[in-house]
Design a protein around this motif. Structure first.
Motif: not given
Length: 460
Positions: A43, A46-47, A50, A216, A252, A381
């Protein structure tokens, strides 16, 4: 089209299927529960993706921001795909000069050793994240929003480092955001700052720039994401503009459910139609969605759809879209509606390819950096840091300067996407454990999040 990376989420029916420890009791009533399993470490990546994707879209879109807004004159002849790589044309401001960001319309990329600067598509989300991270909360209050804005945003009536902007000082706020800030300085607390009684610009684009990140923080749960984002959205928006911002938040949140092995185009389309269910059928955002979706399905080129969108809404005002004369900051520029429609064109026609989506958003017209940043962040993301860098074929900088537009952050405003992503992950974990009914896996490496039924209830 880009293939989704294998590190994406795992959506599982039946808790036993996720490989949890055999000694962990599983109540019989939960055996058929659908759960979302997310790697905590993944995560962060993924952030990071983003923030990186959003910055690429933001700075690429800024090259053409307000170059083409429809109507007569040089700003009314829209760009087409043939203009990619060609000289940038002057915007409606800047004394007839092209962008000083890039002389040509092309991707703007920052390599290692260079720095991404904050802009209005990233800086409010940054200060919202900082406010949440340094609290014990999962949601912002009106007082928290006011305090963050007054601490980190310059007052345009006083000297700023950015020079003068006409009769006032530049503080990188526009339209409804600017009016909300003025109201906060007068002691008004959100959501009253987005009340049309005090703020005449609540139908502008502002909330669509500043709130996507709340999706998110509630992975896979758009219902909770909309709860988290509701007050930040209402800080500057009401009506259709509020609905558009919540649509972005919904997308999102749904992005966390993305699955490996499924084409990005298919996933983005499915997410878009699920988010469509949150739009009111009797208002123009839903009509715009249906109009663009039908045009895309018909095989019509995106330029023709953009031109038809302009004629249908900005010229004829169909489906209840307001085309009353309200000056520069309305229909042709910063209105939520026309920019929402333009964003849908790049979302559908980009078909999950981050490069193509940003390219179309940049060429589509109006406030082009907004859709480019929004979808750059969404797809970034879904791809994660490595996927974004692979899409652009090079390592990219993670350095970020929030003090390009804001003030009073540590380290003279210098930050990194990794550190920003780690803060976002910490907030997400707080939401997962306290708002989503989730828990950690036995090894502590993953979140186990119960999912509701296949459809979300429509917001009232």
């Amino acid at each position: 089209m880009l293939a989704l990376p294998k590190r994406a989420a795992m959506l599982v029916t039946g808790i036993a299927a996720v490989g949890l420890s055999a000694c962990t009791p599983t109540p019989a009533s939960h055996q058929d529960e659908t759960i979302l399993v997310l790697s905590r470490a993944d995560y962060v990546s993924r952030l990071h993706g983003f923030w990186l994707g959003q910055s690429i879209g933001n700075w690429t879109g800024l090259v053409t921001e307000m170059d083409k807004i429809g109507g007569d004159g040089p700003h009314g002849v829209f760009y087409t795909r043939a203009d990619w790589g060609q000289p940038d044309q002057p915007a409606i401001w800047g004394e007839g000069q092209p962008s000083d960001i890039s002389p040509v319309i092309d991707f703007v990329l920052r390599r290692p050793g260079e720095t991404w600067g904050a802009d209005d598509d990233t800086d409010i989300e940054y200060l919202y994240q900082e406010a949440l991270y340094h609290s014990d909360a999962t949601a912002l209050t009106g007082e928290m929003i006011r305090d963050a804005w007054l601490t980190h945003i310059y007052d345009e009536r006083e000297e700023t480092p950015y020079g003068r902007d006409g009769e006032v000082w530049q503080n990188y706020l526009w339209v409804s955001n600017q009016r909300a800030h003025e109201l906060m300085l007068e002691g008004v607390i959100p959501p009253a700052t987005g009340n049309a009684q005090y703020n005449p610009y609540t139908d502008m684009i502002d909330a669509q720039l500043t709130t996507e990140i709340f999706g998110l923080y509630a992975p896979g749960r758009p219902d909770i994401a909309r709860e988290l984002g509701h007050l930040p959205v209402q800080t500057t928006a009401r009506g259709a503009a509020e609905d558009a911002a919540l649509f972005y938040i919904t997308l999102h949140a749904l992005a966390a459910r993305s699955e490996p092995g499924t084409a990005m185009a298919e996933q983005v389309r499915a997410m878009a139609f699920q988010a469509r269910e949150t739009l009111r059928d009797d208002d123009y955002p839903a009509a715009m969605f249906d109009f663009v979706a039908a045009a895309h399905a018909s095989g019509q080129p995106w330029e023709d759809t953009r031109d038809a969108l302009y004629e249908r809404y900005q010229v004829r005002g169909e489906d209840g879209y307001d085309i009353s004369e309200r000056g520069l900051y309305c229909n042709g520029c910063f209105a939520s509606g026309i920019n929402f429609g333009a964003s849908l064109i790049s979302l559908f026609y980009g078909e999950g390819d981050i490069r193509e989506t940003i390219r179309i958003a940049t060429l589509a017209g109006w406030d082009s950096d907004n859709p480019a940043a929004t979808w750059g962040g969404l797809l970034g993301f879904m791809l994660g840091r490595d996927g974004v860098e692979a899409a652009f074929g090079m390592p990219l900088s993670e350095e970020f300067d929030i003090h390009r537009t804001r003030r009073s952050f540590p380290n003279s405003g210098r930050d990194t996407f990794t550190a920003m992503a780690e803060k976002g992950q910490a907030i997400t974990e707080r939401v997962v454990l306290t708002r989503l009914g989730g828990r950690l896996s036995d090894d502590g490496l993953s979140w186990i999040i119960p999912m509701p039924g296949p459809t979300e209830p429509r917001d009232g």
